[in-house]
Scaffold this motif. Structure first.
Motif, PDB file in Angstrom:
ATOM      1  N   ILE A 131       3.729  -0.289 -19.378  1.00 45.32           N
ATOM      2  CA  ILE A 131       2.300  -0.164 -19.490  1.00 45.32           C
ATOM      3  C   ILE A 131       1.686  -1.627 -19.304  1.00 45.32           C
ATOM      4  N   GLY A 132       2.348  -2.429 -19.894  1.00 43.24           N
ATOM      5  CA  GLY A 132       1.687  -3.927 -19.529  1.00 43.24           C
ATOM      6  C   GLY A 132       1.486  -4.434 -18.283  1.00 43.24           C
ATOM      7  N   ASN A 133       2.327  -3.722 -17.308  1.00 40.01           N
ATOM      8  CA  ASN A 133       2.122  -4.154 -15.685  1.00 40.01           C
ATOM      9  C   ASN A 133       1.382  -3.039 -14.983  1.00 40.01           C
ATOM     10  N   LEU A 134       0.726  -2.004 -15.808  1.00 42.45           N
ATOM     11  CA  LEU A 134      -0.382  -1.125 -15.043  1.00 42.45           C
ATOM     12  C   LEU A 134      -1.512  -1.888 -14.890  1.00 42.45           C
ATOM     13  N   GLU A 135      -1.875  -2.759 -15.622  1.00 43.83           N
ATOM     14  CA  GLU A 135      -3.039  -3.450 -15.444  1.00 43.83           C
ATOM     15  C   GLU A 135      -3.586  -3.861 -13.910  1.00 43.83           C
ATOM     16  N   GLY A 136      -4.865  -3.409 -13.486  1.00 44.17           N
ATOM     17  CA  GLY A 136      -5.304  -3.534 -12.282  1.00 44.17           C
ATOM     18  C   GLY A 136      -4.729  -2.450 -11.203  1.00 44.17           C
ATOM     19  N   CYS A 137      -3.899  -1.508 -11.473  1.00 44.20           N
ATOM     20  CA  CYS A 137      -3.506  -0.514 -10.701  1.00 44.20           C
ATOM     21  C   CYS A 137      -4.474   0.325 -10.490  1.00 44.20           C
ATOM     22  N   VAL A 138      -4.704   0.876  -9.389  1.00 43.30           N
ATOM     23  CA  VAL A 138      -5.572   1.907  -8.895  1.00 43.30           C
ATOM     24  C   VAL A 138      -5.034   3.201  -9.046  1.00 43.30           C
ATOM     25  N   VAL A 139      -5.665   4.145  -9.743  1.00 41.91           N
ATOM     26  CA  VAL A 139      -5.227   5.522 -10.010  1.00 41.91           C
ATOM     27  C   VAL A 139      -6.347   6.527  -9.681  1.00 41.91           C
ATOM     28  N   SER A 140      -5.902   7.655  -9.556  1.00 41.90           N
ATOM     29  CA  SER A 140      -6.831   8.763  -9.730  1.00 41.90           C
ATOM     30  C   SER A 140      -7.312   9.150 -11.114  1.00 41.90           C
ATOM     31  N   PRO A 141      -8.452   9.801 -11.280  1.00 41.41           N
ATOM     32  CA  PRO A 141      -8.847  10.496 -12.543  1.00 41.41           C
ATOM     33  C   PRO A 141      -7.674  11.259 -13.219  1.00 41.41           C
ATOM     34  N   GLU A 142      -7.084  12.035 -12.449  1.00 44.63           N
ATOM     35  CA  GLU A 142      -6.036  12.981 -12.952  1.00 44.63           C
ATOM     36  C   GLU A 142      -4.611  11.931 -13.561  1.00 44.63           C
ATOM     37  N   GLN A 143      -4.350  11.102 -12.596  1.00 50.03           N
ATOM     38  CA  GLN A 143      -3.388  10.109 -13.085  1.00 50.03           C
ATOM     39  C   GLN A 143      -3.536   9.272 -14.227  1.00 50.03           C
ATOM     40  N   ALA A 144      -4.887   9.047 -14.175  1.00 48.87           N
ATOM     41  CA  ALA A 144      -5.234   8.149 -15.742  1.00 48.87           C
ATOM     42  C   ALA A 144      -5.032   9.057 -16.707  1.00 48.87           C
ATOM     43  N   ILE A 145      -5.218  10.186 -16.696  1.00 48.45           N
ATOM     44  CA  ILE A 145      -5.129  11.302 -17.996  1.00 48.45           C
ATOM     45  C   ILE A 145      -3.543  11.224 -18.325  1.00 48.45           C
ATOM     46  N   GLY A 146      -2.622  10.961 -17.165  1.00 46.61           N
ATOM     47  CA  GLY A 146      -1.369  11.016 -17.613  1.00 46.61           C
ATOM     48  C   GLY A 146      -1.035   9.674 -18.236  1.00 46.61           C
ATOM     49  N   PHE A 147      -1.556   8.646 -17.514  1.00 47.18           N
ATOM     50  CA  PHE A 147      -1.248   7.252 -18.292  1.00 47.18           C
ATOM     51  C   PHE A 147      -1.695   7.294 -19.662  1.00 47.18           C
ATOM     52  N   ALA A 148      -2.892   7.831 -19.742  1.00 50.58           N
ATOM     53  CA  ALA A 148      -3.549   7.759 -21.195  1.00 50.58           C
ATOM     54  C   ALA A 148      -2.695   8.299 -22.174  1.00 50.58           C
TER      55      ALA A 148
ATOM     56  N   ILE B  15      -2.309   3.774  -5.766  1.00 48.30           N
ATOM     57  CA  ILE B  15      -1.326   4.909  -5.736  1.00 48.30           C
ATOM     58  C   ILE B  15      -2.066   6.161  -6.092  1.00 48.30           C
ATOM     59  N   SER B  16      -3.554   6.210  -5.848  1.00 42.98           N
ATOM     60  CA  SER B  16      -4.264   7.168  -6.242  1.00 42.98           C
ATOM     61  C   SER B  16      -4.028   8.139  -5.342  1.00 42.98           C
ATOM     62  N   THR B  17      -3.697   8.074  -4.021  1.00 42.54           N
ATOM     63  CA  THR B  17      -3.407   9.132  -3.256  1.00 42.54           C
ATOM     64  C   THR B  17      -2.009   9.919  -3.259  1.00 42.54           C
ATOM     65  N   CYS B  18      -1.178   9.414  -3.983  1.00 46.13           N
ATOM     66  CA  CYS B  18       0.168   9.598  -4.096  1.00 46.13           C
ATOM     67  C   CYS B  18       0.338  10.965  -5.263  1.00 46.13           C
ATOM     68  N   THR B  19       1.357  11.426  -5.213  1.00 43.70           N
ATOM     69  CA  THR B  19       1.885  12.538  -5.923  1.00 43.70           C
ATOM     70  C   THR B  19       3.061  12.266  -6.854  1.00 43.70           C
TER      71      THR B  19
ATOM     72  N   LYS C 293       0.818  -1.384   0.009  1.00 40.81           N
ATOM     73  CA  LYS C 293      -0.003   0.047  -0.065  1.00 40.81           C
ATOM     74  C   LYS C 293       0.895   1.263  -0.100  1.00 40.81           C
ATOM     75  N   PHE C 294       0.641   1.961  -0.975  1.00 48.95           N
ATOM     76  CA  PHE C 294       1.267   3.301  -0.897  1.00 48.95           C
ATOM     77  C   PHE C 294       0.039   4.412  -0.550  1.00 48.95           C
ATOM     78  N   ASN C 295       0.273   5.221   0.491  1.00 48.43           N
ATOM     79  CA  ASN C 295      -0.985   6.107   1.094  1.00 48.43           C
ATOM     80  C   ASN C 295      -0.057   7.510   1.330  1.00 48.43           C
ATOM     81  N   ARG C 296      -0.608   8.350   0.446  1.00 46.47           N
ATOM     82  CA  ARG C 296      -0.163   9.653   0.516  1.00 46.47           C
ATOM     83  C   ARG C 296       1.397   9.979   0.448  1.00 46.47           C
ATOM     84  N   CYS C 297       1.833   9.185  -0.583  1.00 47.79           N
ATOM     85  CA  CYS C 297       3.138   9.316  -0.562  1.00 47.79           C
ATOM     86  C   CYS C 297       3.635  10.289  -1.946  1.00 47.79           C
TER      87      CYS C 297
END
Length: 215
Positions: free
Chosen positions: A189-206, A177-181, A156-160
């Motif tokens: 990219i192939g290893n990102l499957e199932g990773c939980v991210v915030s909406p803002e982070q999702a745009i970056g990965f897109a 990693i949704s609470t991380c900055t 778990k990565f919490n607020r890191c």
């Protein structure tokens, strides 16, 4: 969704005896148990296969100490400086690092279970090829940490702050990693499957996938 989990905290008795780190040099094998060590420096020490059990370190400095293949169970590090210390190939179980400075800590090929990093500075540390099971990084700075080819199980990565962290060859399924900055991290990219991210982070990965997101 990721499942929440709890880790086992260090099981340390309240009646620890005060000790000096140098005491272990009088043992046939480097071993220390049921002890508390405070307000001292253990810089540049080198021991192989050190065993620690039910030990508390408070305000202790371990700069450039080399403890390869260390075996730690039920250990607390509080307000300690382990910058550039070496715990490679170590077995680290039920250990808490609290308010510690861990810049450049070497944990390559180590096995960590029920370990927490709380309010720590872990920048530029090396976890390459390590196995992490039930490990929590909480409110800590993890800038440019190397997690190359790690095995994560309930991590778990919490607020890191994970800016510049390298997760190459590490599967992030179930990792939140949704609470991380971060501005940038290295990840396959192939290893990102199932990773939980915030909406803002999702745009970056897109963007990494060459996608354009319309608002």
């Amino acid at each position: 969704m990721t499942k929440s989990f709890k880790i086992e905290l260090p099981k340390i008795p309240p009646d620890l005896k005060r000790a000096n780190f140098q005491d272990i040099y009088y043992e046939e094998d480097p071993y220390l148990a049921n002890s508390i060590i405070t307000d001292t420096a253990i810089d540049n020490e080198e021991l192989d296969k050190l065993v620690l059990s039910k030990v508390t370190f408070k305000n202790v400095r371990f700069i450039n100490a080399s403890f390869s293949r260390i075996d730690m169970t039920d250990v607390l590090f509080e307000n300690c400086d382990l910058s550039n210390a070496r715990f490679s190939e170590g077995i680290i179980h039920r250990v808490t690092f609290k308010d510690c400075k861990l810049i450049g800590l070497n944990l390559t090929e180590a096995s960590l279970g029920n370990v927490s990093f709380e309010n720590c500075i872990v920048n530029m540390s090396d976890f390459a090829d390590a196995r992490l099971k039930q490990v929590i990084f909480d409110n800590s700075s993890l800038q440019s940490v190397n997690y190359y080819e790690c095995k994560f199980n309930k991590v778990k990565f919490n607020r890191c702050d994970i800016d510049g962290a390298d997760f190459t060859q590490t599967k992030l399924k179930g990792i939140d990693i949704s609470t991380c900055t971060f501005d940038r991290i290295n990840v396959d990219i192939g290893n990102l499957e199932g990773c939980v991210v915030s909406p803002e982070q999702a745009i970056g990965f897109a963007a990494l996938l060459g996608l354009k997101v319309k608002s």
